[in-house]
Scaffold this motif. Structure first.
Motif, mmCIF file in Angstrom:
data_model
loop_
_atom_site.group_PDB
_atom_site.id
_atom_site.type_symbol
_atom_site.label_atom_id
_atom_site.label_comp_id
_atom_site.label_asym_id
_atom_site.label_seq_id
_atom_site.Cartn_x
_atom_site.Cartn_y
_atom_site.Cartn_z
ATOM 1 N N GLN A 1 -55.489 -3.900 -56.657
ATOM 2 C CA GLN A 1 -55.290 -2.866 -55.642
ATOM 3 C C GLN A 1 -56.332 -1.770 -55.839
ATOM 4 O O GLN A 1 -56.192 -0.918 -56.701
ATOM 5 N N TYR B 1 -53.689 2.717 -51.429
ATOM 6 C CA TYR B 1 -52.747 2.297 -52.472
ATOM 7 C C TYR B 1 -52.795 3.249 -53.670
ATOM 8 O O TYR B 1 -51.765 3.638 -54.216
ATOM 9 N N PRO C 1 -45.131 0.268 -50.276
ATOM 10 C CA PRO C 1 -46.144 -0.778 -50.417
ATOM 11 C C PRO C 1 -46.105 -1.841 -49.322
ATOM 12 O O PRO C 1 -47.133 -2.490 -49.061
ATOM 13 N N GLN D 1 -47.709 -5.503 -56.998
ATOM 14 C CA GLN D 1 -48.162 -4.460 -56.086
ATOM 15 C C GLN D 1 -46.991 -3.800 -55.352
ATOM 16 O O GLN D 1 -47.111 -2.668 -54.871
#
Length: 468
Positions: free
Chosen positions: A400, A405, A465, A359
């Motif tokens: 996610q 995101y 992130p 991620q």
């Protein structure tokens, strides 16, 4: 005094040397943008033949044809992009705005100040409308070159083009706007995840506008430091359309009377604004085109003046109209599957680039992939249609699912396309048409902008992130 002056020249010579090196290599290696697109087509065809299992020459030709003229052809989106450009140019040519451009261009006292002005105008307007920003910077550069005949016109045009790097983080960002519209054919997130992403989760996120501020500050410094020591005078033909045409004598016919009725443009403007308000003031590609069209009509006052300005603005879209079919063919080749159980080249490339991502690394790897893919598909929305499904599926696969995101993933693709524009000549074509320059006289300067953009915006995708 001599030592201090020499030291100053030495400090400036570092980036000037790098720019000079880029200019020399671009002059030797960069073909005409049309040939650039042809060469890219040949490269992609070769990659498809080697990497896509079951590929055949006849099917590849069919795929190329389908990308241009098939059921899912590029023409709708291409026409939207051309209209954004033409309406932006038409607006910039409105008498009131043209007077502002001339007045603003009269403020610089040196070539560097003129280049920074071109850059600043392009930045501000690109954040509002990419078509307006793209051409307005070049129109200012034209006026600056008229004031400084010993300047380097290619340097001024390059400075204007560098401001275009942030258009994907502005109000006319095709990817960000598509994310807000469930009916958009390129709203990849809605098609896969089932929801839209508002602008508050993309261009208005702190990671986006802070990165834009940093990259623009770095580029302004680069424009200042890369000032060339040689001159490149503009072609005298550049200023031919600067002369105000003499209004022909208007007759007393009913048709000519109608063409001079400003109230008709006012009615068109009022109707457009009325619809915009009733539709919830939604900003998308179509609404941006409408707003700039009706505003242009209003500022040009009479219908006939608006028609003439629009017709003149459409001339700069010729190179785009020539090349969009080639890039549509590229999209068709990238999507060509070959055997039933094989994967198209676009999937192979995108999957390779995000393989093993987490991620925290997926946005950065998506950004790098965007830079590469943009060389083959230099159109924000069309590019998103190619890379978006892989990027979104990858995000969902690692758990996610949030709009924030997925908005970041879409912005990673968007800013990658903005950076790649600095070495992809497609969007430089309208400026070259206005300036009557060739790509080799301009793009050597923008290579530096590409390096800065990769460094700053790539870092943004690594940090974002962690702060979402």
């Amino acid at each position: 005094m001599t030592t201090r002056s020499a030291h100053k020249v030495k400090r400036r010579s570092v980036i000037q040397s790098l720019t000079g090196l880029s200019v020399r290599y671009v002059e030797r290696l960069m073909p005409d943008p049309y040939l650039f697109a042809v060469i890219l087509t040949i490269i992609v065809a070769g990659m498809v033949a080697v990497l896509v299992r079951g590929a055949s020459a006849s099917d590849m030709v069919t795929a190329w044809y389908s990308g241009v003229w098939g059921p899912e052809n590029i023409f709708t989106f291409a026409f939207q992009m051309v209209l954004i450009l033409v309406t932006g140019y038409t607006l910039a040519e409105a008498p009131v705005l043209k007077r502002v451009i001339v007045r603003v261009a009269g403020t610089p006292r040196t070539q560097v100040q003129g280049a920074l002005l071109c850059f600043s105008v392009s930045v501000v307007l690109s954040l509002v409308n990419w078509g307006l920003g793209l051409v307005a910077g070049a129109l200012v550069a034209r006026q600056v070159a008229r004031r400084f005949p010993d300047s380097h016109f290619g340097y001024l045009i390059a400075a204007a083009f560098m401001g275009f790097i942030v258009w994907t983080q502005g109000l006319s960002s095709s990817i960000a706007l598509a994310n807000t519209d469930a009916a958009s054919p390129i709203n990849v997130i809605h098609k896969i995840a089932g929801f839209t992403v508002p602008l508050s989760q993309t261009i208005f996120q702190p990671y986006s506008w802070l990165a834009a501020i940093i990259v623009l500050a770095a580029l302004a410094l680069a424009v200042w430091r890369m000032e060339p020591s040689i001159a490149l005078a503009p072609d005298p033909a550049v200023f031919e359309d600067e002369e105000q045409p003499v209004e022909p004598a208007r007759g007393s016919t009913f048709a000519e009377w109608l063409e001079d009725q400003w109230i008709l443009n006012v009615l068109v403007f009022a109707a457009g604004i009325g619809y915009f308000v009733m539709s919830g003031m939604a900003l998308n590609i179509s609404s941006m085109i409408m707003l700039f069209t009706i505003t242009s009509a209003l500022l040009h006052r009479t219908p006939i003046r608006f028609i003439r300005a629009f017709t003149g603005a459409a001339k700069v879209s010729g190179p785009l109209l020539l090349q969009y079919p080639l890039y549509g063919g590229l999209v068709g080749l990238l999507a060509y599957q070959g055997a039933e159980d094989s994967k198209p080249l676009q999937t192979l490339l995108a999957e390779t680039l995000v393989n093993g991502a987490t991620q925290y690394t997926l946005p950065f790897l998506t950004f790098i992939g965007s830079v590469i893919i943009s060389l083959f598909v230099p159109s924000g929305g069309g590019h998103w249609a190619v890379q978006g499904p892989i990027a979104v599926d990858s995000a969902l696969a690692i758990g996610q699912h949030s709009p924030a995101y997925l908005g970041l993933i879409s912005m990673a693709v968007a800013v990658g396309e903005g950076v790649a524009n600095m070495i992809q000549p497609f969007w430089l074509l309208p400026l070259l048409a206005i300036a009557k320059l060739n790509v080799r006289q301009v793009m050597g300067f923008t290579v530096v902008a590409f390096v800065i953009g990769v460094a700053v915006l790539g870092t943004m995708t690594l940090i974002a992130p962690w702060v979402l």
